[in-house]
Design a protein around this motif. Sequence first.
Motif, PDB file in Angstrom:
ATOM      1  N   CYS A  36       0.838  -1.202   0.000  1.00  9.06           N
ATOM      2  CA  CYS A  36       0.000   0.000   0.000  1.00  9.06           C
ATOM      3  C   CYS A  36       0.875   1.255   0.000  1.00  9.06           C
ATOM      4  O   CYS A  36       0.568   2.227  -0.691  1.00  9.06           O
ATOM      5  CB  CYS A  36      -0.930  -0.003   1.211  1.00  9.06           C
ATOM      6  SG  CYS A  36      -2.200  -1.282   1.165  1.00  9.06           S
ATOM      7  N   GLU A  40       0.891   4.320  -2.539  1.00  9.14           N
ATOM      8  CA  GLU A  40       0.758   5.683  -2.008  1.00  9.14           C
ATOM      9  C   GLU A  40       1.791   6.614  -2.634  1.00  9.14           C
ATOM     10  O   GLU A  40       1.484   7.720  -3.070  1.00  9.14           O
ATOM     11  CB  GLU A  40       0.927   5.636  -0.481  1.00  9.14           C
ATOM     12  CG  GLU A  40       1.005   6.967   0.187  1.00  9.14           C
ATOM     13  CD  GLU A  40      -0.303   7.408   0.778  1.00  9.14           C
ATOM     14  OE1 GLU A  40      -0.362   8.549   1.233  1.00  9.14           O
ATOM     15  OE2 GLU A  40      -1.272   6.639   0.760  1.00  9.14           O
ATOM     16  N   VAL A  43       0.997   7.434  -6.300  1.00  8.27           N
ATOM     17  CA  VAL A  43      -0.230   8.169  -6.597  1.00  8.27           C
ATOM     18  C   VAL A  43      -0.246   9.585  -6.020  1.00  8.27           C
ATOM     19  O   VAL A  43      -0.693  10.515  -6.695  1.00  8.27           O
ATOM     20  CB  VAL A  43      -1.455   7.371  -6.098  1.00  8.27           C
ATOM     21  CG1 VAL A  43      -2.733   8.184  -6.204  1.00  8.27           C
ATOM     22  CG2 VAL A  43      -1.585   6.058  -6.879  1.00  8.27           C
ATOM     23  N   PHE A  44       0.231   9.755  -4.804  1.00  8.14           N
ATOM     24  CA  PHE A  44       0.120  11.050  -4.137  1.00  8.14           C
ATOM     25  C   PHE A  44       1.436  11.817  -4.163  1.00  8.14           C
ATOM     26  O   PHE A  44       2.500  11.215  -4.082  1.00  8.14           O
ATOM     27  CB  PHE A  44      -0.326  10.870  -2.672  1.00  8.14           C
ATOM     28  CG  PHE A  44      -1.746  10.420  -2.543  1.00  8.14           C
ATOM     29  CD1 PHE A  44      -2.784  11.329  -2.653  1.00  8.14           C
ATOM     30  CD2 PHE A  44      -2.054   9.088  -2.312  1.00  8.14           C
ATOM     31  CE1 PHE A  44      -4.109  10.918  -2.538  1.00  8.14           C
ATOM     32  CE2 PHE A  44      -3.366   8.667  -2.192  1.00  8.14           C
ATOM     33  CZ  PHE A  44      -4.389   9.589  -2.308  1.00  8.14           C
ATOM     34  N   SER A  85      -6.919  -1.204  -4.662  1.00  8.38           N
ATOM     35  CA  SER A  85      -7.253  -0.008  -3.901  1.00  8.38           C
ATOM     36  C   SER A  85      -7.096  -0.294  -2.416  1.00  8.38           C
ATOM     37  O   SER A  85      -7.160  -1.448  -1.993  1.00  8.38           O
ATOM     38  CB  SER A  85      -8.700   0.393  -4.206  1.00  8.38           C
ATOM     39  OG  SER A  85      -9.030   1.637  -3.647  1.00  8.38           O
ATOM     40  N   LYS A 102      -7.778   8.121   4.314  1.00  9.80           N
ATOM     41  CA  LYS A 102      -7.068   7.907   3.045  1.00  9.80           C
ATOM     42  C   LYS A 102      -7.848   6.907   2.208  1.00  9.80           C
ATOM     43  O   LYS A 102      -8.333   5.899   2.710  1.00  9.80           O
ATOM     44  CB  LYS A 102      -5.675   7.371   3.307  1.00  9.80           C
ATOM     45  CG  LYS A 102      -4.827   7.108   2.087  1.00  9.80           C
ATOM     46  CD  LYS A 102      -4.449   8.379   1.343  1.00  9.80           C
ATOM     47  CE  LYS A 102      -3.339   9.117   2.027  1.00  9.80           C
ATOM     48  NZ  LYS A 102      -2.789  10.227   1.245  1.00  9.80           N
ATOM     49  N   CYS A 104      -6.957   5.282  -1.720  1.00 11.75           N
ATOM     50  CA  CYS A 104      -6.005   5.317  -2.823  1.00 11.75           C
ATOM     51  C   CYS A 104      -6.305   4.154  -3.766  1.00 11.75           C
ATOM     52  O   CYS A 104      -6.376   3.002  -3.326  1.00 11.75           O
ATOM     53  CB  CYS A 104      -4.585   5.200  -2.268  1.00 11.75           C
ATOM     54  SG  CYS A 104      -3.296   5.257  -3.524  1.00 11.75           S
ATOM     55  N   THR A 105      -6.481   4.458  -5.027  1.00 15.02           N
ATOM     56  CA  THR A 105      -6.740   3.435  -6.043  1.00 15.02           C
ATOM     57  C   THR A 105      -5.642   3.501  -7.091  1.00 15.02           C
ATOM     58  O   THR A 105      -5.284   4.579  -7.559  1.00 15.02           O
ATOM     59  CB  THR A 105      -8.117   3.645  -6.702  1.00 15.02           C
ATOM     60  OG1 THR A 105      -9.119   3.607  -5.682  1.00 15.02           O
ATOM     61  CG2 THR A 105      -8.405   2.588  -7.746  1.00 15.02           C
TER      62      THR A 105
END
Length: 174
Positions: A36, A40, A43-44, A85, A102, A104-105
């Motif tokens: 994960c 993370e 994506v971010f 996700s 949070k 997140c996908t």
Amino acid sequence: MDSRNIALIVHPTLRQDKNRCPQVSKGDYQLVIARCQQLEKRVFPKSEAMDLSKELRKPNQFLYVVLQIPKSASKPDITRDPLLSYGVLAFNKVDAVARISKVCTDPRYRKQGAGELVVRGMLTSVGHPCETGSEEMQESLRLICPIIQTKVASVQLHVDTERQDAIRLYTRCG
């Protein structure tokens, strides 16, 4: 998204269908957190990244993970099945508020229902199930038991106004 080929795993909790949501060992849980965390970081932006291993050590923090299960598999392999996700939910006992901190996908799996399954799983597990959603979505959520024994007064979240896809997702989920 075919509900027979996905798994929603919530941890920590013991009340799940053991075939579809097997017990997660401490070592496997750490591997899932690392997976994960990798997502993370992809994506971010750095300024919005959460240190999941630190956050999930706190009491009343719950990790929701959606995996894609190969059709030939009888149950999910949380260390190898594709991670679609994940979400983190925090519960504050003092004010009885659950906070979605949070979601997140993986961009490759967006607009396929994985993020929606995470959000609906969070809401269902704190006693705020959504009335809408596809039959497949409802089938996946049927396995979710309440993870918090206290009455949850409300569910809160914060989303950046520039994240229109996220706003549409949260609006769809109520």
